[in-house]
Scaffold this motif. Structure first.
Motif, PDB file in Angstrom:
ATOM      1  N   GLN A   1     -12.652   8.308   4.744  1.00 37.50           N
ATOM      2  CA  GLN A   1     -12.965   7.257   3.783  1.00 37.50           C
ATOM      3  C   GLN A   1     -12.723   7.746   2.360  1.00 37.50           C
ATOM      4  OE1 GLN A   1     -13.622   4.127   4.524  1.00 37.50           O
ATOM      5  NE2 GLN A   1     -13.640   3.625   2.339  1.00 37.50           N
ATOM      6  N   THR A   2     -13.017   9.016   2.104  1.00 39.96           N
ATOM      7  CA  THR A   2     -12.757   9.593   0.776  1.00 39.96           C
ATOM      8  C   THR A   2     -11.257   9.679   0.519  1.00 39.96           C
ATOM      9  OG1 THR A   2     -14.807  10.878   0.912  1.00 39.96           O
ATOM     10  CG2 THR A   2     -13.162  11.610  -0.696  1.00 39.96           C
ATOM     11  N   VAL A   3     -10.508  10.031   1.567  1.00 42.83           N
ATOM     12  CA  VAL A   3      -9.049  10.087   1.439  1.00 42.83           C
ATOM     13  C   VAL A   3      -8.508   8.706   1.070  1.00 42.83           C
ATOM     14  CG1 VAL A   3      -6.878  10.466   2.671  1.00 42.83           C
ATOM     15  CG2 VAL A   3      -8.822  12.012   3.038  1.00 42.83           C
ATOM     16  N   ARG A   4      -8.994   7.678   1.767  1.00 48.06           N
ATOM     17  CA  ARG A   4      -8.517   6.320   1.483  1.00 48.06           C
ATOM     18  C   ARG A   4      -8.827   5.919   0.048  1.00 48.06           C
ATOM     19  NH1 ARG A   4     -11.088   5.137   6.672  1.00 48.06           N
ATOM     20  NH2 ARG A   4      -9.491   5.302   8.313  1.00 48.06           N
ATOM     21  N   ALA A   5      -9.987   6.318  -0.440  1.00 41.26           N
ATOM     22  CA  ALA A   5     -10.343   5.990  -1.827  1.00 41.26           C
ATOM     23  C   ALA A   5      -9.385   6.666  -2.800  1.00 41.26           C
ATOM     24  CB  ALA A   5     -11.777   6.414  -2.111  1.00 41.26           C
ATOM     25  N   GLY A   6      -9.053   7.940  -2.539  1.00 36.02           N
ATOM     26  CA  GLY A   6      -8.130   8.651  -3.419  1.00 36.02           C
ATOM     27  C   GLY A   6      -6.734   8.065  -3.399  1.00 36.02           C
ATOM     28  N   LEU A   7      -6.239   7.756  -2.200  1.00 34.71           N
ATOM     29  CA  LEU A   7      -4.908   7.161  -2.099  1.00 34.71           C
ATOM     30  C   LEU A   7      -4.900   5.743  -2.663  1.00 34.71           C
ATOM     31  CD1 LEU A   7      -3.818   8.425   1.439  1.00 34.71           C
ATOM     32  CD2 LEU A   7      -3.315   9.417  -0.803  1.00 34.71           C
ATOM     33  N   GLY A   8      -6.050   5.050  -2.554  1.00 35.01           N
ATOM     34  CA  GLY A   8      -6.146   3.714  -3.127  1.00 35.01           C
ATOM     35  C   GLY A   8      -5.942   3.724  -4.636  1.00 35.01           C
ATOM     36  N   VAL A   9      -6.376   4.796  -5.285  1.00 38.01           N
ATOM     37  CA  VAL A   9      -6.143   4.929  -6.726  1.00 38.01           C
ATOM     38  C   VAL A   9      -4.646   4.943  -7.018  1.00 38.01           C
ATOM     39  CG1 VAL A   9      -6.382   6.472  -8.714  1.00 38.01           C
ATOM     40  CG2 VAL A   9      -8.328   6.117  -7.178  1.00 38.01           C
ATOM     41  N   LEU A  10      -3.886   5.666  -6.212  1.00 33.67           N
ATOM     42  CA  LEU A  10      -2.441   5.777  -6.435  1.00 33.67           C
ATOM     43  C   LEU A  10      -1.719   4.477  -6.092  1.00 33.67           C
ATOM     44  CD1 LEU A  10      -1.786   9.378  -5.072  1.00 33.67           C
ATOM     45  CD2 LEU A  10      -2.362   8.639  -7.394  1.00 33.67           C
ATOM     46  N   VAL A  11      -2.247   3.736  -5.114  1.00 33.25           N
ATOM     47  CA  VAL A  11      -1.680   2.421  -4.822  1.00 33.25           C
ATOM     48  C   VAL A  11      -1.876   1.497  -6.016  1.00 33.25           C
ATOM     49  CG1 VAL A  11      -1.921   0.349  -3.391  1.00 33.25           C
ATOM     50  CG2 VAL A  11      -1.943   2.617  -2.316  1.00 33.25           C
ATOM     51  N   THR A  12      -3.079   1.522  -6.596  1.00 36.79           N
ATOM     52  CA  THR A  12      -3.374   0.687  -7.759  1.00 36.79           C
ATOM     53  C   THR A  12      -2.510   1.071  -8.948  1.00 36.79           C
ATOM     54  OG1 THR A  12      -5.644   0.355  -7.013  1.00 36.79           O
ATOM     55  CG2 THR A  12      -5.199  -0.047  -9.346  1.00 36.79           C
ATOM     56  N   GLU A  13      -2.214   2.352  -9.093  1.00 35.32           N
ATOM     57  CA  GLU A  13      -1.368   2.821 -10.196  1.00 35.32           C
ATOM     58  C   GLU A  13       0.104   2.522  -9.952  1.00 35.32           C
ATOM     59  OE1 GLU A  13      -2.183   6.960 -10.707  1.00 35.32           O
ATOM     60  OE2 GLU A  13      -4.208   6.616 -11.488  1.00 35.32           O
ATOM     61  N   GLY A  14       0.433   2.070  -8.755  1.00 39.41           N
ATOM     62  CA  GLY A  14       1.823   1.735  -8.465  1.00 39.41           C
ATOM     63  C   GLY A  14       2.681   2.912  -8.070  1.00 39.41           C
ATOM     64  N   LEU A  15       2.074   4.057  -7.743  1.00 38.70           N
ATOM     65  CA  LEU A  15       2.839   5.251  -7.399  1.00 38.70           C
ATOM     66  C   LEU A  15       3.191   5.320  -5.920  1.00 38.70           C
ATOM     67  CD1 LEU A  15       1.028   7.958  -9.571  1.00 38.70           C
ATOM     68  CD2 LEU A  15       3.262   6.917  -9.981  1.00 38.70           C
ATOM     69  N   ILE A  16       2.331   4.783  -5.059  1.00 37.93           N
ATOM     70  CA  ILE A  16       2.593   4.804  -3.625  1.00 37.93           C
ATOM     71  C   ILE A  16       2.346   3.422  -3.051  1.00 37.93           C
ATOM     72  CG2 ILE A  16       1.946   7.245  -3.456  1.00 37.93           C
ATOM     73  CD1 ILE A  16      -0.678   6.370  -2.138  1.00 37.93           C
ATOM     74  N   VAL A  17       2.870   3.209  -1.852  1.00 37.45           N
ATOM     75  CA  VAL A  17       2.639   1.955  -1.131  1.00 37.45           C
ATOM     76  C   VAL A  17       2.140   2.296   0.267  1.00 37.45           C
ATOM     77  CG1 VAL A  17       4.328   0.607  -2.409  1.00 37.45           C
ATOM     78  CG2 VAL A  17       5.055   1.874  -0.379  1.00 37.45           C
ATOM     79  N   ALA A  18       1.283   1.442   0.809  1.00 39.06           N
ATOM     80  CA  ALA A  18       0.771   1.619   2.168  1.00 39.06           C
ATOM     81  C   ALA A  18       1.603   0.775   3.116  1.00 39.06           C
ATOM     82  CB  ALA A  18      -0.699   1.217   2.231  1.00 39.06           C
ATOM     83  N   ARG A  19       2.142   1.388   4.151  1.00 43.52           N
ATOM     84  CA  ARG A  19       2.927   0.672   5.160  1.00 43.52           C
ATOM     85  C   ARG A  19       2.305   0.952   6.522  1.00 43.52           C
ATOM     86  NH1 ARG A  19       8.732   2.760   2.875  1.00 43.52           N
ATOM     87  NH2 ARG A  19       8.714   1.570   0.924  1.00 43.52           N
ATOM     88  N   ARG A  20       1.264   0.210   6.788  1.00 45.86           N
ATOM     89  CA  ARG A  20       0.553   0.442   8.046  1.00 45.86           C
ATOM     90  C   ARG A  20       1.373  -0.106   9.215  1.00 45.86           C
ATOM     91  NH1 ARG A  20      -4.112   2.330   6.385  1.00 45.86           N
ATOM     92  NH2 ARG A  20      -5.013   1.660   4.401  1.00 45.86           N
ATOM     93  N   PRO A  21       1.430   0.591  10.341  1.00 45.24           N
ATOM     94  CA  PRO A  21       0.652   1.793  10.673  1.00 45.24           C
ATOM     95  C   PRO A  21       1.367   3.096  10.359  1.00 45.24           C
ATOM     96  CG  PRO A  21       1.758   1.032  12.640  1.00 45.24           C
ATOM     97  CD  PRO A  21       2.182   0.092  11.531  1.00 45.24           C
ATOM     98  N   HIS A  22       2.415   3.046   9.541  1.00 46.76           N
ATOM     99  CA  HIS A  22       3.257   4.227   9.347  1.00 46.76           C
ATOM    100  C   HIS A  22       2.708   5.205   8.320  1.00 46.76           C
ATOM    101  CE1 HIS A  22       6.167   2.170  11.827  1.00 46.76           C
ATOM    102  NE2 HIS A  22       6.123   1.120  11.012  1.00 46.76           N
ATOM    103  N   GLY A  23       1.830   4.749   7.424  1.00 51.58           N
ATOM    104  CA  GLY A  23       1.251   5.663   6.446  1.00 51.58           C
ATOM    105  C   GLY A  23       1.525   5.254   5.018  1.00 51.58           C
ATOM    106  N   TYR A  24       1.454   6.240   4.122  1.00 47.98           N
ATOM    107  CA  TYR A  24       1.648   6.016   2.693  1.00 47.98           C
ATOM    108  C   TYR A  24       2.971   6.651   2.253  1.00 47.98           C
ATOM    109  CZ  TYR A  24      -3.324   4.770   2.573  1.00 47.98           C
ATOM    110  OH  TYR A  24      -4.542   4.178   2.785  1.00 47.98           O
ATOM    111  N   PHE A  25       3.696   5.934   1.380  1.00 46.57           N
ATOM    112  CA  PHE A  25       5.004   6.393   0.938  1.00 46.57           C
ATOM    113  C   PHE A  25       5.095   6.302  -0.587  1.00 46.57           C
ATOM    114  CE2 PHE A  25       5.422   5.046   5.259  1.00 46.57           C
ATOM    115  CZ  PHE A  25       6.365   5.885   5.836  1.00 46.57           C
ATOM    116  N   VAL A  26       5.856   7.223  -1.179  1.00 44.98           N
ATOM    117  CA  VAL A  26       6.109   7.157  -2.611  1.00 44.98           C
ATOM    118  C   VAL A  26       6.968   5.935  -2.885  1.00 44.98           C
ATOM    119  CG1 VAL A  26       7.097   8.328  -4.623  1.00 44.98           C
ATOM    120  CG2 VAL A  26       5.991   9.665  -2.803  1.00 44.98           C
TER     121      VAL A  26
END
Length: 266
Positions: A49-74
């Motif tokens: 859950q902490t990992v998701r919160a950290g990656l969520g920050v980067l999604v909000t900043e526009g640096l990464i995108v979530a492509r479930r179920p494949h993961g997070y990508f730059v």
């Protein structure tokens, strides 16, 4: 790389800072897949859950995108070069392609667009630029322009209805001559224009039309055209997602930039 154990920093912030630094430094390239949530959790000694919160920050900043179920990508950023000054330059009228389409085809990509025409009430921003009353009827030619099937920008042109109500501008179809030429044939040839560019977060309608992900700012270019008598005859509103555009201005001095300091001040 940011220190994973920086004192006083929440774990999710350390995760965000670590991967942000890797992306900005080039350690992670556009399209690269980040480690899995499980791998990141093990690396930082935290729960997922902490990992998701950290990656969520980067999604909000526009640096990464979530492509479930494949993961997070730059996030990949293939920019369109947007040149506001080209609007005032002559262009050949062709039945096949407008300026946007010719540019994208020349780059080896595939352009497309959807056009619709609607009668709308003038919002305060349009009313000010077209010198109308708020709520006055305006003709809106709305276009979503796409590259390789992905919505790229919005190009919405607005006209006082009294100027264009019996013209081709009312038809939701591509006009090979362009709306500027149609206006000229109606007796409203444009002599000059005012360009204004703002940067802001998108509206819900813009997010829907452009299929924008979280944390994507837009540049909004207002292009208001005037006749030689200073009558405003159209206001184009171009909405440019920040991750899909590079805005380029060209400037020329006949005798060189004499008398100007850095930044253009005189």
């Amino acid at each position: 790389m940011a220190a994973a154990g920086s004192a006083g920093t929440a774990a999710y912030q350390r995760i965000a800072a670590t991967f942000r630094n890797e992306i900005l430094s080039g350690g992670l390239q556009a399209g690269d897949r980040l480690p899995t949530e499980h791998e990141i959790a093990d690396r930082f000694g935290v729960v997922r859950q902490t990992v998701r919160a950290g990656l969520g920050v980067l999604v909000t900043e526009g640096l990464i995108v979530a492509r479930r179920p494949h993961g997070y990508f730059v996030r990949q950023r293939e920019h369109m070069i947007y040149r506001p000054q080209q609007k005032s330059r002559p262009q050949p009228a062709t039945p096949q392609m407008d300026r946007f389409s010719r540019q994208i085809v020349a780059e080896g990509r595939t352009p497309s667009y959807v056009i619709e025409v609607a009668l709308i009430e003038a919002t305060p921003d349009l009313a000010t630029r077209l010198r109308l009353d708020v709520g006055a009827t305006v003709v809106a030619r709305r276009r979503i322009r796409s590259i390789n099937g992905e919505p790229t920008n919005l190009n919405d042109s607005h006209f006082p209805i009294e100027l264009v109500k019996d013209s081709e501008i009312m038809l939701p179809a591509y006009l090979p001559r362009g709306t500027d030429q149609v206006l000229a044939e109606l007796g409203y040839r444009q002599d000059h224009a005012i360009d204004e560019i703002f940067v802001r977060m998108p509206t819900p309608g813009e997010i829907h039309r452009l299929d924008l992900g979280p944390g994507t700012p837009v540049a909004v270019h207002y292009d208001t055209g005037y006749t030689v008598t200073d009558l405003p005859v159209q206001c184009a509103v171009n909405v440019l997602p920040g991750d899909r555009h590079k805005i380029v201005f060209e400037r020329h001095w006949p005798d060189g930039p004499a008398g100007q300091e850095a930044g253009g001040a005189v």
